[in-house]
Design a protein around this motif. Structure first.
Motif, PDB file in Angstrom:
ATOM      1  N   UNK A  88       0.809  -1.211   0.000  1.00  0.00           N
ATOM      2  CA  UNK A  88       0.000   0.000   0.000  1.00  0.00           C
ATOM      3  C   UNK A  88       0.858   1.283   0.000  1.00  0.00           C
ATOM      4  N   UNK A  89       1.752   1.404   1.021  1.00  0.00           N
ATOM      5  CA  UNK A  89       2.406   2.702   1.230  1.00  0.00           C
ATOM      6  C   UNK A  89       3.524   3.006   0.238  1.00  0.00           C
ATOM      7  N   UNK A  90       4.186   1.968  -0.282  1.00  0.00           N
ATOM      8  CA  UNK A  90       5.357   2.188  -1.144  1.00  0.00           C
ATOM      9  C   UNK A  90       5.023   3.103  -2.326  1.00  0.00           C
ATOM     10  N   UNK A  91       3.797   3.040  -2.805  1.00  0.00           N
ATOM     11  CA  UNK A  91       3.403   3.853  -3.971  1.00  0.00           C
ATOM     12  C   UNK A  91       3.550   5.359  -3.704  1.00  0.00           C
ATOM     13  N   UNK A  92       3.416   5.764  -2.437  1.00  0.00           N
ATOM     14  CA  UNK A  92       3.525   7.197  -2.125  1.00  0.00           C
ATOM     15  C   UNK A  92       4.983   7.635  -1.987  1.00  0.00           C
ATOM     16  N   UNK A  93       5.877   6.655  -1.915  1.00  0.00           N
ATOM     17  CA  UNK A  93       7.288   6.977  -1.703  1.00  0.00           C
ATOM     18  C   UNK A  93       8.104   6.875  -2.985  1.00  0.00           C
ATOM     19  N   UNK A  94       7.970   5.770  -3.679  1.00  0.00           N
ATOM     20  CA  UNK A  94       8.860   5.537  -4.819  1.00  0.00           C
ATOM     21  C   UNK A  94       8.582   6.580  -5.901  1.00  0.00           C
ATOM     22  N   UNK A  95       9.630   7.312  -6.262  1.00  0.00           N
ATOM     23  CA  UNK A  95       9.510   8.404  -7.236  1.00  0.00           C
ATOM     24  C   UNK A  95       9.355   9.762  -6.594  1.00  0.00           C
ATOM     25  N   UNK A 102       6.521  15.585   4.682  1.00  0.00           N
ATOM     26  CA  UNK A 102       5.200  16.025   5.141  1.00  0.00           C
ATOM     27  C   UNK A 102       4.093  15.515   4.201  1.00  0.00           C
ATOM     28  N   UNK A 103       4.355  15.649   2.893  1.00  0.00           N
ATOM     29  CA  UNK A 103       3.356  15.214   1.905  1.00  0.00           C
ATOM     30  C   UNK A 103       3.168  13.692   1.952  1.00  0.00           C
ATOM     31  N   UNK A 104       4.294  12.973   2.086  1.00  0.00           N
ATOM     32  CA  UNK A 104       4.209  11.505   2.138  1.00  0.00           C
ATOM     33  C   UNK A 104       3.424  11.081   3.381  1.00  0.00           C
ATOM     34  N   UNK A 110      -3.996   9.643   5.048  1.00  0.00           N
ATOM     35  CA  UNK A 110      -5.321   9.808   4.425  1.00  0.00           C
ATOM     36  C   UNK A 110      -5.748   8.544   3.674  1.00  0.00           C
ATOM     37  N   UNK A 111      -4.775   7.897   3.027  1.00  0.00           N
ATOM     38  CA  UNK A 111      -5.134   6.723   2.207  1.00  0.00           C
ATOM     39  C   UNK A 111      -5.437   5.486   3.049  1.00  0.00           C
ATOM     40  N   UNK A 112      -5.036   5.487   4.329  1.00  0.00           N
ATOM     41  CA  UNK A 112      -5.309   4.329   5.191  1.00  0.00           C
ATOM     42  C   UNK A 112      -6.406   4.619   6.206  1.00  0.00           C
ATOM     43  N   UNK A 113      -7.006   5.822   6.125  1.00  0.00           N
ATOM     44  CA  UNK A 113      -8.003   6.207   7.142  1.00  0.00           C
ATOM     45  C   UNK A 113      -9.110   5.168   7.285  1.00  0.00           C
ATOM     46  N   UNK A 114      -9.489   4.564   6.156  1.00  0.00           N
ATOM     47  CA  UNK A 114     -10.646   3.655   6.206  1.00  0.00           C
ATOM     48  C   UNK A 114     -10.357   2.357   6.938  1.00  0.00           C
ATOM     49  N   UNK A 115      -9.062   2.056   7.179  1.00  0.00           N
ATOM     50  CA  UNK A 115      -8.747   0.880   8.011  1.00  0.00           C
ATOM     51  C   UNK A 115      -7.658   1.171   9.035  1.00  0.00           C
ATOM     52  N   UNK A 116      -7.278   2.434   9.154  1.00  0.00           N
ATOM     53  CA  UNK A 116      -6.129   2.756   9.991  1.00  0.00           C
ATOM     54  C   UNK A 116      -6.466   3.568  11.234  1.00  0.00           C
ATOM     55  N   UNK A 131      12.211   6.124   8.899  1.00  0.00           N
ATOM     56  CA  UNK A 131      13.210   5.763   7.884  1.00  0.00           C
ATOM     57  C   UNK A 131      13.465   6.949   6.947  1.00  0.00           C
ATOM     58  N   UNK A 132      12.421   7.749   6.678  1.00  0.00           N
ATOM     59  CA  UNK A 132      12.605   8.933   5.825  1.00  0.00           C
ATOM     60  C   UNK A 132      13.504   9.968   6.504  1.00  0.00           C
ATOM     61  N   UNK A 133      13.288  10.181   7.809  1.00  0.00           N
ATOM     62  CA  UNK A 133      14.148  11.126   8.548  1.00  0.00           C
ATOM     63  C   UNK A 133      15.584  10.614   8.587  1.00  0.00           C
ATOM     64  N   UNK A 134      15.742   9.301   8.761  1.00  0.00           N
ATOM     65  CA  UNK A 134      17.083   8.718   8.798  1.00  0.00           C
ATOM     66  C   UNK A 134      17.773   8.937   7.447  1.00  0.00           C
ATOM     67  N   UNK A 135      17.000   8.699   6.378  1.00  0.00           N
ATOM     68  CA  UNK A 135      17.558   8.864   5.026  1.00  0.00           C
ATOM     69  C   UNK A 135      17.993  10.318   4.810  1.00  0.00           C
ATOM     70  N   UNK A 136      17.137  11.245   5.168  1.00  0.00           N
ATOM     71  CA  UNK A 136      17.458  12.665   4.962  1.00  0.00           C
ATOM     72  C   UNK A 136      18.723  13.045   5.744  1.00  0.00           C
TER      73      UNK A 136
END
Ligand SMILES: C[C@H](O)[C@H](O)CC(=O)C(=O)O
Ligand code: MG
Length: 394
Positions: A88-95, A102-104, A110-116, A131-136
């Motif tokens: 599910x989530x990888x699509x918002x990251x890759x590219x 913040x956007x990711x 928002x995309x997981x609200x219906x089950x999250x 992991x994003x903060x670590x990468x940055x």
């Protein structure tokens, strides 16, 4: 740097301690007849592993940038979390750009609200966010505390959570938090044993050392009130997570019931700015204790912390190792931090997420110099001796 993008996201599962710190072998203090919401069933009273506290294991999220740099993070979530990351989530990251944190975050939430909203899904989002903060940090060659705006102190001080506050005192910690062993289903006798254990520890540590009780969501309002009143004469500093995390009304009442000067704390199983808004606006507690790996990650914790500051509440994150250390260093309303004693007998200091991280700093004399955190990102590597498993390899 602004043009670096995310090339690949990978999710792994790991067993045996670490971020899923309840996943310990027999004989560990953390699984020795601790009061839980399941203690009303005698067959699940002695061990939390018996009802599945360690069923998830650790999630490892690895994020690779277009220049080959890799950031990673660990949290609790295991295989179902790995599924959510990869499917599910990888699509918002890759590219996306590596700076689009913040956007990711918003897209993941928002995309997981219906089950999250809370629990496993927010643990998973937290792992990706960290992991994003670590990468940055690794790309910019800066520690995360600098990315957050810089430290406000040169040294962190810690209290210790474990079975032996008396030993923690000798090791230089400012206080000790013990697990509560008996819940309401063990009646008056259990209550007496709880108070005796506290009294014994008070005798050992003297009058000034902080002592706290962690009730791990296991009490009702009546029992928690009786415990707080009985514990007052033994100088209990705070009563932690006494009630279900859903019982905001109970916490608000408990805060009114406890003796003057005793603090009510909670929040390690709460998530997002909206969850903490409930705790703060309803006057549920004096200290909120978000777990950085469970509350929505660092991106969300910054918002939670600002909200708490405006309510004159302290933020003392639950556990979370380096993820908490980098944060606490940067906040005026986080004057101290928690250290979970993961040695089986709580008799020595071992890294909180042992054995998963290499270079994980530990308090020395109950303190940690900022210089121990002066490495890119969160300053740790994955221990190559740990067996990574990638169940949903794309
Ligand atoms: C000791 C508690 O039951 C739990 O395992 C850890 C915790 O809630 C805390 O560190 O706080
Ligand atoms: Mg706790």
């Amino acid at each position: 740097m602004g043009h670096l993008t995310i090339k690949h996201v990978r999710a792994f599962v790991l067993r045996g301690g670490g971020a899923d710190y309840h996943d310990q072998a027999d004989g560990h203090w953390i699984d020795d007849h601790i009061s839980t919401p399941m203690s009303k069933y005698p067959e699940y009273r002695q061990s939390r592993r018996s009802f599945g506290i360690n069923v998830l294991g650790t999630l490892v999220v690895e994020i690779e940038a277009s220049d080959g740099s890799v950031g990673f993070a660990v949290t609790t979530g295991g295989e179902p979390a790995a599924y959510i990351v990869e499917k599910h989530l990888a699509r918002f990251l890759e590219g996306a750009r590596v700076t689009d944190i913040e956007k990711i975050w918003d897209q993941m939430y928002q995309s997981t609200l219906y089950y999250g909203r809370k629990g496993l899904v927010i643990n998973t989002i937290s792992g990706v966010d960290l992991a994003l903060w670590d990468l940055l940090g690794k790309i910019r060659q800066e520690p995360v505390h600098q990315l957050l705006g810089g430290a406000v102190r040169d040294e962190l001080q810690f209290y210790a959570t474990g079975a032996r506050p008396d030993l923690a005192q000798k090791m230089g910690f400012i206080g000790g938090k013990m697990p509560l062993h008996h819940g309401p289903s063990e009646g008056e006798e259990g209550l007496r044993k709880n108070l005796e254990a506290l009294a014994t520890m008070r005798e050992r540590v003297g009058p000034d050392f902080w002592l706290m009780l962690d009730c791990w969501m296991s009490l009702d309002l009546n029992y928690a009130t009786k415990l707080a009143i009985g514990a007052h004469e033994h100088g209990l500093k705070w009563i932690e997570e006494a009630l279900s995390p859903d019982d905001y009304w109970g916490y608000a009442a408990l805060r009114k019931n406890v003796p003057k000067g005793m603090l009510v704390t909670t929040g390690e199983h709460e998530a997002t700015r909206w969850g903490f808004r409930m705790l703060l606006e309803m006057g549920c507690c004096d200290i909120i204790q978000p777990d950085v790996g469970w509350c929505g990650g660092l991106t969300e914790l910054v918002k939670i912390s600002a909200l708490a500051d405006a309510h004159n509440a302290m933020v003392v994150p639950h556990g979370s190792s380096v993820y908490s250390y980098h944060f606490v260093a940067t906040r005026h309303n986080s004057p101290f931090a928690e250290f979970l004693m993961m040695a089986p007998k709580a008799d020595e200091v071992v890294p909180m997420f042992h054995p998963q991280l290499l270079g994980e700093p530990v308090p020395v004399n109950g303190r940690m110099r900022l210089s121990a955190l002066d490495k890119p990102g969160f300053g740790v590597d994955l221990n190559p001796d740990c067996q990574l498993h990638r169940p949903y390899n794309r």
